[in-house]
Scaffold this motif. Sequence first.
Motif, PDB file in Angstrom:
ATOM      1  N   SER A  92       1.032  -1.392  -0.073  1.00 27.55           N
ATOM      2  CA  SER A  92      -0.079   0.012   0.135  1.00 27.55           C
ATOM      3  C   SER A  92       0.795   1.214   0.041  1.00 27.55           C
ATOM      4  O   SER A  92       2.051   1.231   0.583  1.00 27.55           O
ATOM      5  CB  SER A  92      -0.860   0.010   1.207  1.00 27.55           C
ATOM      6  OG  SER A  92      -0.309  -0.144   2.607  1.00 27.55           O
ATOM      7  N   SER A  93       0.320   2.377  -0.679  1.00 27.10           N
ATOM      8  CA  SER A  93       1.306   3.428  -0.892  1.00 27.10           C
ATOM      9  C   SER A  93       1.389   4.409   0.236  1.00 27.10           C
ATOM     10  O   SER A  93       0.258   4.572   0.801  1.00 27.10           O
ATOM     11  CB  SER A  93       0.851   4.139  -2.337  1.00 27.10           C
ATOM     12  OG  SER A  93       1.416   5.219  -2.464  1.00 27.10           O
ATOM     13  N   HIS A  94       2.592   4.967   0.578  1.00 23.18           N
ATOM     14  CA  HIS A  94       2.518   6.093   1.438  1.00 23.18           C
ATOM     15  C   HIS A  94       2.217   7.429   0.720  1.00 23.18           C
ATOM     16  O   HIS A  94       2.050   8.510   1.410  1.00 23.18           O
ATOM     17  CB  HIS A  94       4.091   6.227   1.944  1.00 23.18           C
ATOM     18  CG  HIS A  94       4.210   5.123   2.889  1.00 23.18           C
ATOM     19  ND1 HIS A  94       4.738   4.026   2.669  1.00 23.18           N
ATOM     20  CD2 HIS A  94       4.052   5.403   4.338  1.00 23.18           C
ATOM     21  CE1 HIS A  94       4.933   3.436   3.950  1.00 23.18           C
ATOM     22  NE2 HIS A  94       4.746   4.043   4.941  1.00 23.18           N
ATOM     23  N   GLY A  95       1.810   7.461  -0.488  1.00 30.21           N
ATOM     24  CA  GLY A  95       1.528   8.872  -1.130  1.00 30.21           C
ATOM     25  C   GLY A  95       0.302   9.341  -0.692  1.00 30.21           C
ATOM     26  O   GLY A  95      -0.703   8.887  -0.303  1.00 30.21           O
ATOM     27  N   ASP A  96       0.234  10.883  -0.612  1.00 35.27           N
ATOM     28  CA  ASP A  96      -1.002  11.480  -0.212  1.00 35.27           C
ATOM     29  C   ASP A  96      -1.315  11.248   1.029  1.00 35.27           C
ATOM     30  O   ASP A  96      -2.386  11.136   1.572  1.00 35.27           O
ATOM     31  CB  ASP A  96      -2.027  11.261  -1.226  1.00 35.27           C
ATOM     32  CG  ASP A  96      -1.918  11.431  -2.597  1.00 35.27           C
ATOM     33  OD1 ASP A  96      -1.040  12.465  -2.791  1.00 35.27           O
ATOM     34  OD2 ASP A  96      -2.425  10.780  -3.070  1.00 35.27           O
ATOM     35  N   LEU A  97      -0.461  10.878   2.065  1.00 32.88           N
ATOM     36  CA  LEU A  97      -0.690  10.857   3.592  1.00 32.88           C
ATOM     37  C   LEU A  97      -0.125  11.655   4.509  1.00 32.88           C
ATOM     38  O   LEU A  97       0.058  11.601   5.665  1.00 32.88           O
ATOM     39  CB  LEU A  97       0.055   9.308   3.801  1.00 32.88           C
ATOM     40  CG  LEU A  97      -0.662   8.054   3.259  1.00 32.88           C
ATOM     41  CD1 LEU A  97       0.035   6.804   3.721  1.00 32.88           C
ATOM     42  CD2 LEU A  97      -2.159   8.062   3.768  1.00 32.88           C
ATOM     43  N   THR A  98       0.391  12.769   3.819  1.00 38.09           N
ATOM     44  CA  THR A  98       0.966  13.884   4.414  1.00 38.09           C
ATOM     45  C   THR A  98       0.324  14.586   5.440  1.00 38.09           C
ATOM     46  O   THR A  98       0.462  14.552   6.877  1.00 38.09           O
ATOM     47  CB  THR A  98       1.862  14.903   3.554  1.00 38.09           C
ATOM     48  OG1 THR A  98       2.390  14.307   2.855  1.00 38.09           O
ATOM     49  CG2 THR A  98       2.103  15.983   4.352  1.00 38.09           C
ATOM     50  N   ASP A  99      -1.273  14.705   5.231  1.00 40.83           N
ATOM     51  CA  ASP A  99      -2.015  15.268   6.096  1.00 40.83           C
ATOM     52  C   ASP A  99      -2.322  14.299   7.097  1.00 40.83           C
ATOM     53  O   ASP A  99      -2.823  14.755   8.197  1.00 40.83           O
ATOM     54  CB  ASP A  99      -3.411  15.607   5.258  1.00 40.83           C
ATOM     55  CG  ASP A  99      -3.327  16.635   4.460  1.00 40.83           C
ATOM     56  OD1 ASP A  99      -2.186  17.580   4.540  1.00 40.83           O
ATOM     57  OD2 ASP A  99      -3.941  16.927   3.532  1.00 40.83           O
ATOM     58  N   ASP A 100      -2.430  13.090   6.920  1.00 39.13           N
ATOM     59  CA  ASP A 100      -2.703  11.806   8.158  1.00 39.13           C
ATOM     60  C   ASP A 100      -1.833  12.135   9.142  1.00 39.13           C
ATOM     61  O   ASP A 100      -1.799  12.277  10.427  1.00 39.13           O
ATOM     62  CB  ASP A 100      -2.772  10.472   7.486  1.00 39.13           C
ATOM     63  CG  ASP A 100      -3.821  10.512   6.709  1.00 39.13           C
ATOM     64  OD1 ASP A 100      -5.095  10.289   7.186  1.00 39.13           O
ATOM     65  OD2 ASP A 100      -3.813  10.453   5.212  1.00 39.13           O
ATOM     66  N   TYR A 101      -0.266  12.200   8.526  1.00 37.60           N
ATOM     67  CA  TYR A 101       0.835  12.178   9.634  1.00 37.60           C
ATOM     68  C   TYR A 101       0.821  13.538  10.355  1.00 37.60           C
ATOM     69  O   TYR A 101       1.068  13.560  11.504  1.00 37.60           O
ATOM     70  CB  TYR A 101       2.038  12.128   9.056  1.00 37.60           C
ATOM     71  CG  TYR A 101       2.362  10.525   8.249  1.00 37.60           C
ATOM     72  CD1 TYR A 101       1.961   9.567   8.907  1.00 37.60           C
ATOM     73  CD2 TYR A 101       2.914  10.705   6.789  1.00 37.60           C
ATOM     74  CE1 TYR A 101       2.186   8.310   8.071  1.00 37.60           C
ATOM     75  CE2 TYR A 101       2.998   9.583   6.085  1.00 37.60           C
ATOM     76  CZ  TYR A 101       2.813   8.419   6.909  1.00 37.60           C
ATOM     77  OH  TYR A 101       2.795   7.217   6.180  1.00 37.60           O
ATOM     78  N   ALA A 102       0.405  14.816   9.525  1.00 36.85           N
ATOM     79  CA  ALA A 102       0.403  16.121  10.333  1.00 36.85           C
ATOM     80  C   ALA A 102      -0.581  15.912  11.295  1.00 36.85           C
ATOM     81  O   ALA A 102      -0.601  16.803  12.312  1.00 36.85           O
ATOM     82  CB  ALA A 102       0.335  16.991   9.078  1.00 36.85           C
TER      83      ALA A 102
END
Length: 433
Positions: free
Chosen positions: A256-266
């Motif tokens: 599964s891709s880590h792409g577009d997860l910046t908001d989730d981490y933030a």
Amino acid sequence: MSSCKTLLEALRAGDRDQALAALYALDGTQASLDSARDRAYHVTKAFMDQFHPEDSAQAVLFSGPGRTEIGGNHTDHQHGRVLCGSVDMDMLACAAPNGLNLIRIQSEGYPALEIGLDSLSVREEEKNTSAALVRGVAARVKELGYALTGFDAYVTSTVLSGSGLSSSAAYETLVGNIFNRFCCGGALDPVTIAKTGQYAENVYFGKPCGLMDQMGSSVGGAVFIDFNDPANPVVERVDYDFSQSGHVLCIVDTASSHGDLTDDYADITREMGAVAAHFGKTVLREVPLASFQAAIPALRKAYGDRAVLRSMHFYDDDRRASQEAAALKHGDFEAFLNLVNASGRSSSLLLQNTWSIHDPKQQAIPLALTVGEHLLDGMGAIRVHGGGFAGTIQAWVPEEYLPVFKNGIEELFGTGKCHVLHIRPVGGCVVAE
């Protein structure tokens, strides 16, 4: 330093087997040692072919290992405690001074990299590149008062991309050790090398990471870190022989891709930070647990239930990381496994970093955890690995369960997705010269 020819002959004759076995043959098999020897021979020969066809050129072998988070999921950014460890997947380099004011690195499978040492300022066009990491490490070594010299290096890597094993920290540690050998006379200790890598990643690469990844790679073995004072973290090696535990460490790539997860981490950092700010503090580590617990009704109204739950996870997993280190120091692996399982449940239920609300159809991590738990049948331990939301899980699998676990996981996610790793006792280092 040995000449390339001498080093190649020593590797072929098995004269460097003891050093290689300590890093790569942690399962005790001859096949692993043979593979390690072949890889070291390959990188030395490739270095010679790339940079110094004459076999009299001198060279040194260096290693920068990947790392695995063991305990303390999303606790470091709140100045909490973590447990991590270096693994037997690494970046291996053959390198030598070149007498130039230039660093030349050929990473296998990538374009060649050249960094001039006459200008070490931050370059915006290098952000998020390997060049930024090399330039940043060089700049920091110079700031520490050491005269720089250019070098050539050929690098090969077994650190899985996107696996949560931190290839960037492995690379920083590798480069830091090369500088330490050629420019600093070995004066830099592993903690300083780790801080140098973090500096390069923060300032030059442009990623505001903590120090856990670099510490895990540089120090080696199992490492307990207390970030209460981030500028001067308390670092403690945890001496435990994982080969005697009867369990195997598996990292499962869920594809599964880590792409577009910046908001989730933030969102995790933002919500924990908002709760801390309620008390006039910057991070949760500064807020006493009793004060947090007493304010939960007010915190729910102000910041929502998820922020409260995630903060609960911080306090619990911060404590668990310390308890895991203590269990290993006392040789109580069963207690350690119980704590790992508890951390996994907390990440799923409280921290809520096993799937993204932005893509609810993608729930590979919960699926892997559920299937893995079924395959383990109440044995071992299993948890999300690293940042979460996508990527990898970690499992401590009893040796006798490994064939069933590996086959079951790979039936679901594909051949080669279950990786058997070992906590290696040595961090970034000179392997042979």
